[in-house]
Design a protein around this motif. Sequence first.
Motif, PDB file in Angstrom:
ATOM      1  N   ASP A 149      -0.216  12.677   1.082  1.00 63.99           N
ATOM      2  CA  ASP A 149      -0.029  11.190   0.267  1.00 63.99           C
ATOM      3  C   ASP A 149      -0.265   9.748   1.009  1.00 63.99           C
ATOM      4  OD1 ASP A 149       1.621  12.269  -0.969  1.00 63.99           O
ATOM      5  OD2 ASP A 149       3.320  11.822  -0.948  1.00 63.99           O
ATOM      6  N   PHE A 150      -0.379  10.044   1.920  1.00 68.68           N
ATOM      7  CA  PHE A 150      -0.611   8.257   3.352  1.00 68.68           C
ATOM      8  C   PHE A 150      -1.576   8.272   2.407  1.00 68.68           C
ATOM      9  CE2 PHE A 150      -1.093  10.979   6.523  1.00 68.68           C
ATOM     10  CZ  PHE A 150      -2.170  10.922   6.948  1.00 68.68           C
ATOM     11  N   PHE A 166      -2.443   7.226  -0.678  1.00 70.83           N
ATOM     12  CA  PHE A 166      -2.042   5.759  -0.744  1.00 70.83           C
ATOM     13  C   PHE A 166      -3.398   4.689  -0.477  1.00 70.83           C
ATOM     14  CE2 PHE A 166       0.111   2.071   0.795  1.00 70.83           C
ATOM     15  CZ  PHE A 166       0.787   1.781  -0.003  1.00 70.83           C
ATOM     16  N   ASN A 187      -3.719   2.733  11.012  1.00 73.93           N
ATOM     17  CA  ASN A 187      -3.788   3.776   9.826  1.00 73.93           C
ATOM     18  C   ASN A 187      -5.251   3.851   9.363  1.00 73.93           C
ATOM     19  OD1 ASN A 187      -1.669   3.485   8.286  1.00 73.93           O
ATOM     20  ND2 ASN A 187      -1.993   1.171   7.713  1.00 73.93           N
ATOM     21  N   GLY A 210      -1.365   8.856   9.230  1.00 73.04           N
ATOM     22  CA  GLY A 210      -0.294   8.268   8.788  1.00 73.04           C
ATOM     23  C   GLY A 210      -0.078   6.953   9.510  1.00 73.04           C
ATOM     24  N   ASN A 267       4.174   4.979   9.951  1.00 76.95           N
ATOM     25  CA  ASN A 267       5.099   5.874   9.198  1.00 76.95           C
ATOM     26  C   ASN A 267       4.877   6.991   9.579  1.00 76.95           C
ATOM     27  OD1 ASN A 267       6.173   4.575   7.465  1.00 76.95           O
ATOM     28  ND2 ASN A 267       4.798   3.890   6.108  1.00 76.95           N
ATOM     29  N   ASN A 327       6.276   9.917  14.109  1.00 82.62           N
ATOM     30  CA  ASN A 327       5.692   9.371  13.922  1.00 82.62           C
ATOM     31  C   ASN A 327       5.259   8.419  15.512  1.00 82.62           C
ATOM     32  OD1 ASN A 327       7.597   8.050  15.670  1.00 82.62           O
ATOM     33  ND2 ASN A 327       8.642   6.921  13.323  1.00 82.62           N
TER      34      ASN A 327
END
Lengths: 542, 386, 319
Positions: free
Chosen positions: B107-108, B111, B177, B182, B185, B281
């Motif tokens: 997902d990230f 995104f 990032n 990730g 997060n 994380n």
Amino acid sequence: MALARALAFFLFAVTLAGAAPAPAAAQGVDPHAIVQKFGGKQSFEATEGVIGELAATGDPSVAGALRALGEGELYWRDSDQAVFIVHGRDDPATLLDPITGEPAGTAPQSSLTKVRIKNSIRNAISDALAGLTLRAKDPAVRLNAAETLFSEADAQGIAALDAAIAAETVPAVRQKMEESRAAAVLRSDRPSEEKVEAVKVLQHRGDRAALNVLNSLSASSADPVLHRAAQAGAAAIESTIAFWNQAQNVWYGLSLGSVLLLAAIGLAITFGVMGVINMAHGEMVMLGAYTTFVVQELIRANAPGLFDWSLVIALPLAFLVSGLVGLAVERCIIRFLYGRPLETLLATFGVSLILQQGVRTLFGPTNRQVGNPGWMSGAFDVGLMSVTWNRLWIIVFALVVFAVLLLILNRTPMGLQMRAVTQNRRMAAAMGIRTPWVDALTFALGSGIAGIAGVALSQIDNVSPNLGQGYIIDSFMVVVFGGVGNLWGTLVGAMSLGILNKSLEPYAGAVLGKIVVLVLLILFIQKRPRGLFALKGRFVDA
Amino acid sequence: MIFARHLGARVWILVAVLVAAAILVPAANLWLPASHPLHVPNYLVPLLGKYVCYALLALALDLVWGYVGILSLGHGAFFALGGYAMGMYLMRQIGGRGVYGNPLLPDFMVFLNWKELPWYWYGFDHFAFAALMVLLVPGLLAFVFGYFAFRSRVTGVYLSIITQAMTYALLLAFFRNDMGFGGNNGLTDFKDILGFPIAARSTRAALFAASCAALVAGVLVVGAVTRSKLGKLMIAVRDAESRTRFLGWRAEHVKLFAFTLSAVMAGVAGALYVPQVGIINPGEFAPVNSIEVVIWAAVGGRGTLLGPVIGALLVNWGKSYFTAAWPEGWLFMLGGLFVVVTLLLPRGIVGTFDHGWDALRLRRRARLAERGGSSGATDAVPNPAE
Amino acid sequence: MTMVEEASRQIRVLHEPQGYAPSLTSISLAGPDPAAGDPDAGENGWPPRPVVSPHPWATERAARLAAEGKGRRRRDTLLYLDGVTKSFDGFKAINNLSLVVERGEMRAIIGPNGAGKTTMMDIITGKTRPDKGEVFFGGDVDLTQHDEAEIAGMGIGRKFQKPTVFESHTVEDNLRLALSGSRSILRALFHRKDAPERQRIEEILALTRLEAKRKMLAADLSHGQKQWLEIGMLLAQDPELLLVDEPVAGMTDAETEETARLLRDISQKHSVVVVEHDMHFVRALGVKVTCLHEGSVLAEGPLDQVSADPRVVEVYLGR
């Protein structure tokens, strides 16, 4: 300067010989008569011509009429085509003289006609007004006007600038005017030779605005000579800008270095001189910052007039608070752990957790607001870089603290005892030095200096319970990099790490730059485990 | 086996307890009714599993700190790297079930508008590959880092500080990032592991059992290593490094071996930790975490097999208890623990117990010798001449 | 032993004028000196000191001969130090030191505090790199190119000034770790005790009279016993050359006697260099003595001769 003056003279002569309305000839003209030319139905070109004439008078008294024209408040009377300023929509309208601004009777709205304008005329008006403010009495206003014209002036503005240059007495203002004139020349269709001269003026100015003008010139110019001149000028300016960018980076680096120096210098004493790993060092810094906060709160509540003195008052208090906490930590914990550096590390880490949580419980977990006194705020320009006062003061302050510490260590009896204990504890004890007290005082001194650093850091960082954690690793890196037991090493280490960090930032970004610095440091320590300025000798690793 | 006799009864008791826990805790959770007094509630299973992973991490640290004298303040980094390797596998297992439904990209990445999978994510859809990376990545980092550090004889506090700098640098790196892990997060929202839903009771029970098994393996490996001649050499390096060099041993190789093995163990602990807590994380890289591990080992007693396990379980149980009962107090307690243990209990619980026990035994033997005049017992009595 | 005495006499002679020792040393060691009775000297006709500037060919030949001559002389030695200098922050701990130890020799080194004895040991064992000078072991191994572990592996054992044993290990384990054999980490991991190893440890325990203490932790030994254990560890290492730094410091007279006996025994099979302050002990050893002062050799020869040397008396007793 001589060149600029010659250039100005040359331009002046050209202007005199040219077809443009000569300012010298305009001197005798009555501005009142020219303003009246707005009267009657006429073309936009004619209006623009009249504006040019007004501007050419160089008489500040016409400014009111021009401003009114720009705002649509200049009218002419149908009956005699006389021109007036009228504010508002009152009926009958109050007529004002366009030059003096005196009331000149009234007239019904229906008998008045507005002087029509459009956007190009508005531009002409603002240029004309700028030209007029070039003659203002206040040099600051003139400077401002010249600066405004730099990006706006075109062929029409040249005449006004020439006039202003001729009359200008302040060299700095005149230089600005000449630069603006050069920009105007480059936008006009003057001959190439004149433009090449103008390029030189802009190259001398050498900032980003000049670079923009030259870049657009080199892009648009068809004349090869001019094109080349513009390119060369742009290149020269770019290298100037690059130089100042570098200087700015070095400045930022020095600023960061001074912060690192402040944070690390206390550690250089406790770790470097005593060999004690104080993981709570960052918390001593934090205590200093919170002392500043408390002092400012008290001043705000009781004596707001003293606010500018708040930092001066906080300095000794912060030294005392952190120093006393340091003294307590040394007496209660560290003295039992001498010769066991790893255990000292763990115990002082425990102390750091307790201090953090203590402050969090007392003051809350959020950031606290610590204000900048007047003399710490604001900025000024040096060349193309901007220097903020608080950064400058912190650099000065860091160096002063460093110098004082050096004096204490090298010139006072206490410093002598400290060095003696460092070098040979048993011998020092045999000479009658009370080594436990020297240890305690040394540790208190190191901690107190951390507190002082906290006062300075409260000015540029968030004051929160985590303040110290952000500095502890960096501080250790500085001390280890500079070489343990050597204050000069700490100075050089802090400054070079600061500059390295800030020089890497433009290429790698802040976070990656920091990572690169850490990795380089780890490699460096492996190459020179004892730092840059290591003590050498048989007994070092004993 | 070379070590069976040498490990001592206590270690075998620990192993037996762990094996029993691996069987009984899942059983009591899965098959006893909730009303039964011995029922283990659902929340407790992953919590205990977390503690067991911490114990393995503490044991790994003890191998380098307790036996070789290297105080690593960066073991959290190896733990987190193992965790990330496992997290990447779990991320790939989500497949098209993510919020954005992209079958390939987590997902990230969707995104962040990434179009394709970075090369270093290749292969993590296979469990075997991920498991290999759990061992390799921390091991390799430790090997390279240790190779340079030990070769240039960075020791003591300096070594501690650069290990801390290492984990700090990784913390900063993983916050970015652009790294493709990730960012802030981290990796989370895992769905299943090896085809089993990750939140299911039976999966959690199995993960707990696996953690216990890993800890048992860790205890046996550390036991075997430390009881071998190499283990004696490790202690020799800890106590008198230059002596070992002048005897012709390569102290840096000894350290490198221990450091790398320890990092691999920490990586395994991290890999088992992640599916049980459901997230990994960059916070795991925080230097504070690594220092906390040190206190676990210190409380239990470094240089022993039992100590770090007991220390990790005790301190973490205390942490869970106090953060619930008196949240503000926990950091005071932890800070106090650091001070008290280093000042008053430098050997830790197990070490202090051993020391007291030895002293007692010596005194009794001395008394017997006095009374009976038996010469055989005098051997073990310290020579009063020193 | 004539060879040895010859060499050492030569070095001593060369060091007498301390001020310009470097040039003399280099010449003497670079080319055969007729005065030293070198058989090569006459044949080659190489004058010790050229009076006039030599022909270029002669220089070349001289260099070749010098290299050969040096090689030959060096090759016969066990330990060969020439022109070694080491300074710490400007302080010259070792100053143009030259020393030769023959195979099978036992040598005692004396000297006041700060004479550079320990630094010399550090240089030989690879702990410290000299600023300049040559250090050769067995004639052709350049020790400055190797580190401690490698040098130990070549067969140089060292006992520290302060007894350094593994205090958390038993006496037996201390010896086991020191025993010669593979130094591979993996072998150590899978090592198993065997009969020859046990027997070797028994021998050393007997030799150092620590049989009764074998299960004791080294930390619980007395100071003298620790010294002996360390010597025992050196023996276990089975080195060709033992460097023994102050073996009897803190020992009783009886222990000192014993240690002297032990070292004499050891010197039957090994070459030994002993650094010691204790003159009774040095006398008990009964070997050639080298006196160091301010990083250089001050005197060399039998103890009686050295102790009679007025310069030695001066540095020991002051002016």
